[in-house]
Design an enzyme around this catalytic site. Structure first.
Site, PDB file in Angstrom:
ATOM      1  N   ARG A   1       0.733  -1.175  -0.015  1.00 35.59           N
ATOM      2  CA  ARG A   1      -0.089   0.166  -0.125  1.00 35.59           C
ATOM      3  C   ARG A   1       0.740   1.343   0.138  1.00 35.59           C
ATOM      4  O   ARG A   1       0.179   2.499  -0.130  1.00 35.59           O
ATOM      5  CB  ARG A   1      -0.929  -0.079   1.176  1.00 35.59           C
ATOM      6  CG  ARG A   1      -2.196  -0.811   1.001  1.00 35.59           C
ATOM      7  CD  ARG A   1      -3.126  -1.129   2.101  1.00 35.59           C
ATOM      8  NE  ARG A   1      -3.464  -0.004   2.720  1.00 35.59           N
ATOM      9  CZ  ARG A   1      -3.854   0.327   3.857  1.00 35.59           C
ATOM     10  NH1 ARG A   1      -3.832  -0.704   4.768  1.00 35.59           N
ATOM     11  NH2 ARG A   1      -4.129   1.536   4.623  1.00 35.59           N
TER      12      ARG A   1
ATOM     13  N   GLY B   1      -6.659  -6.846  15.182  1.00 36.89           N
ATOM     14  CA  GLY B   1      -6.978  -7.873  16.016  1.00 36.89           C
ATOM     15  C   GLY B   1      -7.565  -7.272  17.488  1.00 36.89           C
ATOM     16  O   GLY B   1      -6.872  -6.388  17.668  1.00 36.89           O
TER      17      GLY B   1
ATOM     18  N   GLU C   1      -8.193 -12.010  15.121  1.00 37.83           N
ATOM     19  CA  GLU C   1      -8.090 -11.164  13.978  1.00 37.83           C
ATOM     20  C   GLU C   1      -9.463 -10.639  13.483  1.00 37.83           C
ATOM     21  O   GLU C   1     -10.344 -11.647  13.434  1.00 37.83           O
ATOM     22  CB  GLU C   1      -7.172 -11.817  12.884  1.00 37.83           C
ATOM     23  CG  GLU C   1      -5.918 -12.153  13.088  1.00 37.83           C
ATOM     24  CD  GLU C   1      -5.111 -10.867  13.620  1.00 37.83           C
ATOM     25  OE1 GLU C   1      -4.937  -9.956  12.535  1.00 37.83           O
ATOM     26  OE2 GLU C   1      -4.838 -10.653  14.730  1.00 37.83           O
TER      27      GLU C   1
ATOM     28  N   ARG D   1      41.210  41.281 -11.803  1.00 36.93           N
ATOM     29  CA  ARG D   1      39.985  41.946 -12.429  1.00 36.93           C
ATOM     30  C   ARG D   1      40.584  42.885 -13.492  1.00 36.93           C
ATOM     31  O   ARG D   1      41.528  43.268 -13.476  1.00 36.93           O
ATOM     32  CB  ARG D   1      39.037  42.394 -11.782  1.00 36.93           C
ATOM     33  CG  ARG D   1      39.577  43.498 -11.042  1.00 36.93           C
ATOM     34  CD  ARG D   1      38.637  44.212 -10.004  1.00 36.93           C
ATOM     35  NE  ARG D   1      39.140  45.524  -9.480  1.00 36.93           N
ATOM     36  CZ  ARG D   1      38.982  46.049  -8.432  1.00 36.93           C
ATOM     37  NH1 ARG D   1      38.233  45.342  -7.469  1.00 36.93           N
ATOM     38  NH2 ARG D   1      39.402  47.244  -7.952  1.00 36.93           N
TER      39      ARG D   1
HETATM   40  C1  UD1 Z   1      -1.085  -7.716  13.002  1.00 36.88           C
HETATM   41  C2  UD1 Z   1      -1.646  -8.597  13.962  1.00 36.88           C
HETATM   42  C3  UD1 Z   1      -2.818  -7.798  14.606  1.00 36.88           C
HETATM   43  C4  UD1 Z   1      -2.557  -6.531  14.853  1.00 36.88           C
HETATM   44  C5  UD1 Z   1      -1.694  -5.571  13.968  1.00 36.88           C
HETATM   45  C6  UD1 Z   1      -1.326  -4.379  14.430  1.00 36.88           C
HETATM   46  C7  UD1 Z   1      -1.278 -10.823  13.449  1.00 36.88           C
HETATM   47  C8  UD1 Z   1      -1.729 -12.017  12.787  1.00 36.88           C
HETATM   48  N1  UD1 Z   1      -1.954  -9.855  13.484  1.00 36.88           N
HETATM   49  O1  UD1 Z   1      -2.056  -7.688  11.718  1.00 36.88           O
HETATM   50  O2  UD1 Z   1      -3.476  -8.503  15.385  1.00 36.88           O
HETATM   51  O3  UD1 Z   1      -3.500  -5.801  15.314  1.00 36.88           O
HETATM   52  O4  UD1 Z   1      -0.725  -6.235  13.248  1.00 36.88           O
HETATM   53  O5  UD1 Z   1      -0.637  -3.471  13.418  1.00 36.88           O
HETATM   54  O6  UD1 Z   1      -0.033 -10.621  13.856  1.00 36.88           O
HETATM   55  N2  UD1 Z   1       5.253  -9.821   8.776  1.00 36.88           N
HETATM   56  C9  UD1 Z   1       6.415 -10.690   8.425  1.00 36.88           C
HETATM   57  N3  UD1 Z   1       6.074 -11.848   7.906  1.00 36.88           N
HETATM   58  C10 UD1 Z   1       4.879 -12.286   7.555  1.00 36.88           C
HETATM   59  C11 UD1 Z   1       3.800 -11.413   7.996  1.00 36.88           C
HETATM   60  C12 UD1 Z   1       3.839 -10.379   8.673  1.00 36.88           C
HETATM   61  O7  UD1 Z   1       7.430 -10.216   8.604  1.00 36.88           O
HETATM   62  O8  UD1 Z   1       4.753 -13.393   7.225  1.00 36.88           O
HETATM   63  C13 UD1 Z   1       5.752  -8.477   9.494  1.00 36.88           C
HETATM   64  C14 UD1 Z   1       5.046  -7.609   8.636  1.00 36.88           C
HETATM   65  O9  UD1 Z   1       6.321  -7.004   7.890  1.00 36.88           O
HETATM   66  C15 UD1 Z   1       4.866  -6.324   9.771  1.00 36.88           C
HETATM   67  C16 UD1 Z   1       4.260  -7.327  10.813  1.00 36.88           C
HETATM   68  O10 UD1 Z   1       4.923  -8.661  10.693  1.00 36.88           O
HETATM   69  O11 UD1 Z   1       5.833  -5.739  10.166  1.00 36.88           O
HETATM   70  C17 UD1 Z   1       2.809  -7.237  10.889  1.00 36.88           C
HETATM   71  O12 UD1 Z   1       2.245  -7.675   9.699  1.00 36.88           O
HETATM   72  P1  UD1 Z   1       1.032  -7.368   8.942  1.00 36.88           P
HETATM   73  O13 UD1 Z   1       0.634  -8.351   7.767  1.00 36.88           O
HETATM   74  O14 UD1 Z   1       1.190  -5.799   8.934  1.00 36.88           O
HETATM   75  O15 UD1 Z   1      -0.063  -7.725  10.133  1.00 36.88           O
HETATM   76  P2  UD1 Z   1      -1.402  -7.127  10.265  1.00 36.88           P
HETATM   77  O16 UD1 Z   1      -2.576  -7.526   9.256  1.00 36.88           O
HETATM   78  O17 UD1 Z   1      -1.291  -5.605  10.084  1.00 36.88           O
END
Ligand code: UD1
Ligand code: MG
Length: 449
Positions: free
Chosen positions: A16, A142, A156, A424
């Site tokens: 995004r 979440g 979630e 100059r």
């Molecule tokens: C996550 C939380 C949610 C919380 C929110 C807060 C989970 C399942 N959900 O959701 O409860 O309210 O953050 O912002 O944890 N990342 C990885 N590898 C992955 C997936 C994610 O490194 O496979 C990292 C992302 O870079 C990011 C963080 O983990 O820094 C959170 O991932 P994101 O996909 O943003 O989770 P949210 O859906 O925001």
């Protein structure tokens, strides 16, 4: 003292952001988000920091190594959820720390004290501690499900019932785990959910199933702003600027119009510094006691000595070293140059790749010609010299102590100490020639009305 391991998740795609740069490298207050998070981890007393990056995020790894050479970098080959990301750092988890804290690389505003708060329940026997907050709009987060004062689960949004969605306390994304139980908990997390991901949030229910307690703490919403879009990046910037301004004010800096001053995370001020409105500080600036930065100046990578006056409308670029009492006035640019105490460059000048000795005066419109189109060259000017208005110093060139350069000179050769240099063309006056010239030039033109 409980030994702390911090795992920073930074494998996010950041789609995004609509950017060619990994999300966590986007900057707030002149510093990549991931670097802010590393700072916090270290300030919170982490004995070890591990950062989980995506497979093509070599640039993130490089930034991590730059900020914190002792941090270990792990690659999450496939993006299979937050618990899966944490387990990418299995090797360091296996080493056994007392407390494990998981932070997100895109949540840069957390304060070290909040990490302490989050860890506190672990010392009292909880296996999992989660940071909650109450956002204005909880959509996308979440929800923390609390019953009888205990954290029961994190749901979630995609998996939540209507009643669960009505809960206002949300997961900020920070979690602390008992290091001794962390792997046992993480390895039991499955992917039976709407996104078919391994959710770190499931650690709560798993810990409880193992007979362990989970706790929820609460932080201010502005501390846990997560950045997923440019708008949220701007929001995080605004919050951090507010904090940095407050810190400057609290340390004895006068900001005449705080809202108009932009700071970097590392901007450092002495006592009794005055900053007029509309000033921008990029990274790497140190301003010593009693200095004044006047309105509309842009300052980065510069050192401003005691009592110096900069601006209005001045630009200090990286490597500008201003000694005590130096004056740099309007429409003056200084780059990679040392100005010894008492130097004055008050108007319309460019001083680059130069060193200027004490108490030398640089007249209006002076330019150091430091670039020949291929290389940069240095200009050295001694102490107590006088550089006349509108001089050009064609580098490499050296001007000795006490030398005097006549106004409008083009200085291509070195000037010895105490010499007067005039570079100059000599002026010639031709009496009566002005009217003859006019007559010649106007021949054949209609008379002016
Ligand atoms: C996550 C939380 C949610 C919380 C929110 C807060 C989970 C399942 N959900 O959701 O409860 O309210 O953050 O912002 O944890 N990342 C990885 N590898 C992955 C997936 C994610 O490194 O496979 C990292 C992302 O870079 C990011 C963080 O983990 O820094 C959170 O991932 P994101 O996909 O943003 O989770 P949210 O859906 O925001
Ligand atoms: Mg997120």
């Amino acid at each position: 003292m409980r030994q702390l391991l911090v795992i920073v998740l930074a494998a996010g795609e950041g789609t995004r952001m609509l950017s060619d740069m990994p999300k966590v490298l986007h900057q707030v207050a002149g510093r990549p988000m991931v670097s802010h998070v590393l700072d916090v981890a270290l300030a919170a007393g982490a004995a070890q920091v591990a950062v989980v990056v995506g497979p093509d995020h070599e640039r993130v790894a490089a930034e991590v190594r730059r900020v914190s050479p002792s941090a270990e970098v792990f690659v999450q080959e496939q993006r299979r959820g937050t618990a899966h990301a944490v387990l990418s750092a299995r090797a360091v988890l296996e080493r056994g720390y007392d407390d494990v804290v998981v932070m997100y690389g895109d949540t840069p505003l957390v304060r070290p004290e909040t990490i302490d708060l989050l860890r506190a329940p672990l010392a009292e026997g909880a296996a999992v501690s989660v940071l909650g907050f109450r956002p204005e709009s909880p959509a996308g987060y979440g929800r923390l499900l609390v019953a009888n004062g205990e954290l029961v689960a994190i749901r979630e949004e995609k998996d939540a019932s209507e009643a669960e969605r009505a809960v206002g306390l949300c997961n900020a994304g920070l979690m602390a785990l008992d290091g001794a139980a962390a792997l046992a908990i993480l390895d039991r997390i499955g992917d039976a959910n709407a996104k078919r991901e391994f959710y770190l949030t499931d650690a709560v229910e798993v810990a409880r199933a193992l007979g362990r307690a989970a706790a929820a703490c609460e932080a201010a919403a502005e501390e846990v702003v997560g950045v997923n879009s440019r708008a949220q990046l701007a929001e995080a910037e605004a919050i951090l600027q507010q904090r940095l301004r407050q810190r400057a004010l609290d340390s004895g800096v006068t900001l005449v119009a705080p809202q108009t001053v932009f700071l970097s995370a590392d901007t450092s001020f002495g006592r009794d510094v005055i900053v007029e409105p509309n000033v921008f500080f990029g990274p790497g600036v140190r301003v010593e006691d009693g200095a004044t930065i006047r309105a509309f100046s842009h300052v980065e990578g510069a050192h401003v000595g005691q009592g110096a006056i900069v601006g209005p409308f001045a630009r200090l670029r990286p490597g500008a070293e201003l000694g005590q009492g130096v004056h740099v006035g309007n429409f003056v640019e200084i780059k990679a140059s040392e100005l010894a105490p008492g130097v004055k460059v008050n108007h319309l000048s460019y001083v680059g790749d130069s060193s200027v000795g004490a108490n030398t005066n640089i007249g209006a419109g002076t330019i150091t010609c430091n670039y020949d189109g291929f290389r940069k060259h240095r200009t050295t000017i001694g102490a107590n010299a006088f550089v006349g208005t509108n001089s050009l110093l064609v580098a490499p060139v050296t001007v000795g102590d006490g030398a005097y350069l006549a106004t409008g000179s083009v200085i291509t050769d070195d000037v010895p100490e105490d010499a007067l240099a005039i570079g100059r063309a000599r002026q010639v006056n031709k009496p009566g020639l002005a009217s003859r010239l006019r007559a010649r030039l106007s021949a054949g033109l209609a008379p002016k009305k």
